[in-house]
Design a protein around this motif. Structure first.
Motif, PDB file in Angstrom:
ATOM      1  N   HIS A 152     -18.552  -4.321   5.159  1.00 55.95           N
ATOM      2  CA  HIS A 152     -17.461  -5.208   4.750  1.00 55.95           C
ATOM      3  C   HIS A 152     -16.592  -4.553   3.679  1.00 55.95           C
ATOM      4  N   ASP A 196     -13.776  -6.991  16.757  1.00 57.04           N
ATOM      5  CA  ASP A 196     -12.543  -7.432  17.425  1.00 57.04           C
ATOM      6  C   ASP A 196     -11.315  -7.157  16.558  1.00 57.04           C
ATOM      7  N   ARG A 197     -11.503  -7.232  15.229  1.00 58.50           N
ATOM      8  CA  ARG A 197     -10.365  -7.068  14.321  1.00 58.50           C
ATOM      9  C   ARG A 197     -10.117  -5.624  13.908  1.00 58.50           C
ATOM     10  N   HIS A 198     -11.149  -4.778  14.003  1.00 59.40           N
ATOM     11  CA  HIS A 198     -11.026  -3.402  13.506  1.00 59.40           C
ATOM     12  C   HIS A 198     -11.376  -2.429  14.628  1.00 59.40           C
ATOM     13  N   LEU A 212     -14.365  -1.749   5.322  1.00 57.50           N
ATOM     14  CA  LEU A 212     -13.301  -2.281   6.164  1.00 57.50           C
ATOM     15  C   LEU A 212     -12.248  -3.029   5.347  1.00 57.50           C
ATOM     16  N   SER A 213     -12.678  -3.735   4.297  1.00 56.03           N
ATOM     17  CA  SER A 213     -11.725  -4.480   3.476  1.00 56.03           C
ATOM     18  C   SER A 213     -10.809  -3.543   2.694  1.00 56.03           C
ATOM     19  N   GLU A 233     -20.570 -12.606  13.255  1.00 52.94           N
ATOM     20  CA  GLU A 233     -19.741 -12.028  12.179  1.00 52.94           C
ATOM     21  C   GLU A 233     -19.343 -10.599  12.502  1.00 52.94           C
ATOM     22  N   THR A 265     -19.426  -9.129  15.485  1.00 49.11           N
ATOM     23  CA  THR A 265     -18.630  -9.103  16.708  1.00 49.11           C
ATOM     24  C   THR A 265     -17.163  -9.369  16.384  1.00 49.11           C
ATOM     25  N   GLN A 266     -16.918 -10.304  15.476  1.00 50.36           N
ATOM     26  CA  GLN A 266     -15.553 -10.603  15.054  1.00 50.36           C
ATOM     27  C   GLN A 266     -14.942  -9.433  14.295  1.00 50.36           C
ATOM     28  N   LEU A 267     -15.741  -8.758  13.472  1.00 49.02           N
ATOM     29  CA  LEU A 267     -15.236  -7.575  12.778  1.00 49.02           C
ATOM     30  C   LEU A 267     -14.819  -6.499  13.776  1.00 49.02           C
TER      31      LEU A 267
END
Length: 407
Positions: free
Chosen positions: A294, A328-330, A297-298, A322, A324-326
């Motif tokens: 986290h 999808d976004r990165h 990536l942040s 959580e 899986t969503q990361l």
């Protein structure tokens, strides 16, 4: 009959006399005098002959990290000790400390029995961050049958600036707990009843401190997040091995309860390079890896990040949505979970087997696995298997950073 009685009395008198003689001789040869421990050349701690160095330091509020209940296996309580008062390294220390560390006077504080005055050098962050403080528990929730998330609201005067990979120490007070009184989500009750965990109980007569990695993300500002695994005894040894003293207490706390912390501490951190990062975790090894991923990536890293996480069944796989969503976004992040023993009802379509096998299958197709950086955290057996796998892939140990939570 009288002769037997007189003979027995004579034997008892001889034994008592010999015991008293040994005690008197011990007091004369080994006086029970106070000892002085000079810490970082600025502090002085008093101790008694025979005290363990770790206990003496903790008693003085110098919270040297420790996670193995004094067994000498976690290696967290490394300190530099000079002077004859510390004696020679124990066999346990020789199994944990390298020859170079021993030549540099490195010792395990939990294994060092004091015989005289000595000087101790501890990490600077232990003195600056080692003071204990009381916080409030904000929330708790079960993540898996034996894993609980605990979120703590830190005092406003306490810095919440952590480096991803850090850990804190949690001190449990004396308590008694019957596991049958614990409030469990319905989805985990059957697992507890089948395993017999609900029938266990534990008593702790003194304060006990253990180290736990932080799972805190950048958005958890002002809070400390922990993933706590309940340390249950091996099946069939419930009468011989007690449950974990601190983890059991942490399974009983509720929102609003006080909790005593110290820290943060740690040296398991993201390296400042541009190499691709590969994370491999299992169990509550999730905690520091979650924080690292986290954080990276942040901060907008462009480094490629792969995360391999192993669990036994779907019930033991947490934070999956959580990550899986990361992913999808990165575009530079991927999440690869694997189950070693999925249940029929899991309807699992992902990778199966141990996580080092999934790692080997994917990284064998990588054009240069030896150029990546590897971060491992989890049970010792998992870390050992991953280290062997990386060795076969040609990865140098200097590119591998890990925490195996002791033994």
């Amino acid at each position: 009959m009288t002769e037997v009685l007189l003979g027995s009395l004579v034997i008892v008198a001889l034994i008592v006399g010999m015991a008293m003689g040994v005690l008197i001789l011990q007091r004369r040869l080994i006086p029970d005098t106070g000892l002085d421990i000079a810490v970082n050349e600025t502090l002085h701690v008093s101790a008694r002959r025979g005290d363990r160095l770790l206990s003496a330091l903790h008693g003085a509020g110098i919270m040297i990290p420790a996670a193995c209940a004094g067994s000498g296996t976690c290696g967290l309580c490394r300190v530099t000790v000079t002077g004859d008062g510390a004696g020679e390294p124990q066999a346990t220390e020789r199994g944990v400390l390298s020859p170079r560390e021993r030549r540099a006077h490195m010792r395990l504080a939990c294994q060092t029995s004091l015989r005289g005055d000595c000087a101790v050098k501890v990490p600077d962050d232990v003195l600056t961050s080692g003071a204990r403080f009381v916080s409030k528990i904000a929330s708790t929730r079960m993540l898996a049958p034996l894993i609980r998330e605990i979120v703590v609201d830190l005092p406003k005067e306490q810095s919440s600036e952590f480096r991803a990979g850090d850990f804190m120490q949690i001190t449990a007070p004396p308590y008694r707990l019957d596991f049958g009184t614990l409030e469990l989500p319905p989805e985990y009750r059957d697992a507890w009843d089948i395993a017999g965990w609900s029938a266990m109980s534990v008593t702790s007569d003194a304060e006990v401190t253990r180290a736990y990695s932080l799972a805190t993300r950048p958005e958890d500002q002002g809070q400390a997040v922990f993933n706590i695994r309940l340390a249950v005894p091996p099946a069939g040894r419930e009468d011989e091995v007690p449950p974990g003293l601190v983890s059991s207490w942490l399974f009983s706390v509720k929102s609003g309860d006080d909790i005593t912390l110290s820290g943060p501490f740690g040296s398991f951190h993201i390296q400042p390079t541009e190499r691709e990062m590969v994370y491999v975790g299992g169990g509550v090894g999730m905690a520091p890896l979650r924080a690292m991923i986290h954080q990276a990536l942040s901060q907008g890293t462009t480094r490629r990040i792969r995360y391999f996480y192993g669990a036994r069944s779907a019930a033991d796989l947490f934070y999956a949505d959580e990550f899986t969503q990361l992913a999808d976004r990165h575009a530079n992040f991927s999440f690869s979970p694997a189950l070693s023993d999925p249940a029929p009802g899991d309807r699992w379509t992902g990778a199966t087997g141990f996580i080092h096998e999934t790692l080997r299958a994917e990284m064998s197709r990588h054009p240069a696995p030896e150029d990546c950086e590897y971060y491992l955290c989890g049970p010792p057996v998992m870390v050992s298997a991953v280290l062997a796998t990386l060795g076969r892939l040609g990865v140098d140990r200097s590119a591998i950073f890990y925490d195996d939570f002791g033994a």
